[in-house]
Enzyme design. Structure first.
Site, short mmCIF file in Angstrom:
data_model
loop_
_atom_site.label_atom_id
_atom_site.label_comp_id
_atom_site.label_asym_id
_atom_site.label_seq_id
_atom_site.Cartn_x
_atom_site.Cartn_y
_atom_site.Cartn_z
N ASP A 132 -6.82 -8.95 7.56
CA ASP A 132 -5.75 -8.91 6.57
C ASP A 132 -4.61 -9.35 7.18
OD1 ASP A 132 -4.88 -8.57 3.79
OD2 ASP A 132 -4.33 -6.66 4.38
N GLU A 177 4.25 -10.22 12.23
CA GLU A 177 5.52 -9.79 12.66
C GLU A 177 5.86 -9.82 14.13
OE1 GLU A 177 7.03 -6.47 10.00
OE2 GLU A 177 5.13 -6.59 9.24
N GLN A 187 0.85 -1.09 0.19
CA GLN A 187 0.20 0.08 -0.02
C GLN A 187 0.77 1.22 -0.01
OE1 GLN A 187 -3.75 -0.11 0.78
NE2 GLN A 187 -3.33 -2.26 -0.14
N1 LIG Z 1 5.76 1.00 12.78
C1 LIG Z 1 6.69 0.33 11.97
N2 LIG Z 1 7.90 -0.11 12.72
C2 LIG Z 1 8.81 -0.63 11.94
N3 LIG Z 1 8.55 -1.17 10.85
C3 LIG Z 1 7.49 -1.09 10.05
C4 LIG Z 1 6.41 -0.21 10.74
N4 LIG Z 1 5.39 -0.23 9.94
C5 LIG Z 1 5.77 -0.86 9.03
N5 LIG Z 1 6.78 -1.40 9.14
C6 LIG Z 1 7.36 -2.41 7.84
O1 LIG Z 1 7.00 -1.94 6.70
C7 LIG Z 1 6.55 -3.20 6.17
C8 LIG Z 1 5.26 -2.70 5.20
O2 LIG Z 1 4.37 -2.00 6.19
P1 LIG Z 1 2.85 -2.51 6.27
O3 LIG Z 1 2.55 -3.82 6.82
O4 LIG Z 1 2.02 -1.29 7.08
O5 LIG Z 1 2.44 -2.24 4.81
P2 LIG Z 1 1.34 -2.52 3.88
O6 LIG Z 1 1.44 -2.08 2.66
O7 LIG Z 1 -0.02 -2.48 4.55
O8 LIG Z 1 1.61 -4.23 3.64
P3 LIG Z 1 0.52 -5.39 3.31
O9 LIG Z 1 0.04 -5.19 1.98
O10 LIG Z 1 1.59 -6.75 3.31
O11 LIG Z 1 -0.43 -5.32 4.37
C9 LIG Z 1 6.09 -4.06 7.40
O12 LIG Z 1 5.99 -5.44 7.11
C10 LIG Z 1 7.19 -3.73 8.34
O13 LIG Z 1 8.21 -4.57 8.08
MN LIG Z 2 -1.55 -3.79 4.97
#
Ligand SMILES: Nc1ncnc2c1ncn2[C@@H]1O[C@H](COP(=O)(O)OP(=O)(O)OP(=O)(O)O)[C@@H](O)[C@H]1O
Ligand SMILES: [Mn+2]
Length: 424
Positions: free
Chosen positions: A317, A322, A134
């Site tokens: 979802d 983690e 995203q």
């Molecule tokens: N607050 C945080 N602190 C440390 N790492 C983070 C944090 N937020 C996100 N990340 C890292 O960034 C990655 C992507 O963030 P996030 O899961 O929020 O994205 P996403 O686009 O919603 O992913 P997905 O499509 O897999 O759901 C996480 O897997 C994590 O490794």
């Molecule tokens: Mn997500």
């Protein structure tokens, strides 16, 4: 005498016949239930059982808990906005907070100040953050502290139809998740604040060239410039942008980066993400049994806590979870609060399939009964720039689901007794 004997004989024969027929029927029903359509009947049976349990819920679950007062005032005090002098000092403190998966202390005078720094410190540098699927940005605040930014895609009252994982991120869900974690003592969520940023002055002007190339600038009818962002990520494309208001202001959330390294693991309750394909756990009510032997109890209890947390906010979802120092962290809560009218009971599968829960979690859940949970989160988040974070309909949803959690635990207590409560 002979007639009497005959009567007895007929009665015995009738009884035997009835037994045979009933037995065959029972067998047939058993066969239908277990062999033919195990998931439908068992999930349905479970839902009926839970519905029954909700109707029978003891008034303690519906009323306020007197123990509330031990927690409420301390929480309110902890999150009351406090002025700060030096943001760097606070960030240093916060970066030392995490221990295993606990990201911040239960009560600490620096917390309210830290939230203020995230609300007020200027944004000095912006880049795309192509992690995950995203749209998100990496913002640098003064003194090099980095935070993740997720923008608004939807209005608060938008209803996202379709699968539980449908749609894009709901930005305020990240803030709500933070406060819910604080109240339920699942202090495993990142620290998050809502913030209105300016797409021109805070984002474009502070962006590197790659970020600038992932934005569009168009002239509007009244001669002003409109800035929009599509970003750089798996699902990002020029057709799907976020734009601000006439002044280019847009709501978003700042997510504090959890220090330390995180490991990503596939959830045993992962969905298939295909409408025509079911995952094994969806059809197997005994799915947890082998897991109990295979997985550390600590991990299983973390996953059950996470399921309760996700069910309350309707985040379906968590395909991967983690961990930090081998304990689960609740990162990425953006896909919550999609449809206030729908409760996806299957998010709770880890709880009702395993029938285990941490004793501390169960005690804590009961403290915030009787409508207090959403009321308290409201009071805690009152100072957030994006207050109110969710609509009243969503709040009613959270309260309704809390009752379902109580009912599921009652169902498990019937099944397992006190041995369902774990001390780990
Ligand atoms: N607050 C945080 N602190 C440390 N790492 C983070 C944090 N937020 C996100 N990340 C890292 O960034 C990655 C992507 O963030 P996030 O899961 O929020 O994205 P996403 O686009 O919603 O992913 P997905 O499509 O897999 O759901 C996480 O897997 C994590 O490794
Ligand atoms: Mn997500």
């Amino acid at each position: 005498m002979a007639a009497n004997k005959r009567t007895v004989g007929i009665i015995v024969a009738l009884v035997i016949l009835v037994c045979v027929v009933a037995g065959a029927n029972l067998y047939f029903m058993y066969y239908l239930n277990v062999e033919e359509a195990p998931h439908v009947s068992s999930t349905r049976a479970l839902e009926n059982m839970i519905r029954q349990k909700i109707r029978e819920l003891h008034p303690v679950y519906l009323n306020r808990n007197p123990r509330l007062f031990m927690y409420r005032n301390k929480l309110l005090k902890n999150y009351k906005p406090a002025p700060y002098e030096n943001a760097t000092v606070l960030w240093d403190i916060a970066n030392w907070w995490p221990q295993e998966n606990e990201i911040y202390p239960i009560y600490d005078t620096s917390m309210a100040q830290l939230l203020q720094t995230l609300r007020l410190e200027p944004i000095t540098k912006v880049t795309n953050l192509a992690k995950g699927t995203q749209l998100k940005l990496l913002l640098r605040l003064a003194n090099k502290q980095k935070v993740i930014f997720k923008p608004q895609w939807y209005e608060r009252d938008a209803v996202i139809e379709g699968a539980v994982y449908a749609g894009k991120d709901r930005h305020t869900a990240e803030v709500y998740a933070f406060y819910l974690g604080a109240v339920l003592d699942f202090r495993w969520t990142p620290i998050v604040v809502g913030r209105v940023v300016n797409l021109k002055t805070d984002i474009y002007d502070k962006g590197d060239s790659e970020l600038k190339n992932s934005m569009t600038i168009t002239e509007t009818e009244n001669g002003t410039e409109q800035y929009c962002l599509f970003g750089k990520c798996h699902y990002c494309n020029e057709e799907e942008t976020v734009c601000g208001d006439e002044q280019n202001n847009i709501e978003g959330v700042l997510i504090y980066i959890v220090p330390g390294s995180l490991a990503k693991r596939r959830s045993p309750w992962q969905r298939t993400y295909k409408e025509d394909k079911r995952a094994p756990w969806e059809d197997d009510m005994n799915y947890c049994k082998p897991l109990k032997d295979k997985m550390e109890t600590m991990r299983l209890l973390d996953l059950i806590d996470a399921a309760i947390f996700d069910y309350l906010i309707q985040n379906g979802d968590r395909h991967h979870y983690e961990t930090r120092e081998e304990r689960l962290v609740l990162i990425d809560n953006g896909k919550a609060f999609g449809n206030p009218n729908k409760d996806h009971l299957d998010i709770l599968a880890p709880l009702y399939q395993c029938c285990l829960i941490r004793k501390t979690t169960w005690d804590r859940l009961q403290v915030f009964s009787g409508g207090v949970l959403t009321e308290l989160i409201d009071r805690l988040s009152k100072h957030d720039a994006l207050f109110p974070l969710i609509t009243d309909k969503h709040k009613r949803g959270v309260e309704r689901r809390l009752l379902v959690v109580y009912a599921v635990v009652e169902y498990c207590m019937d099944r397992e007794g006190d041995k369902m409560f774990k001390q780990l």
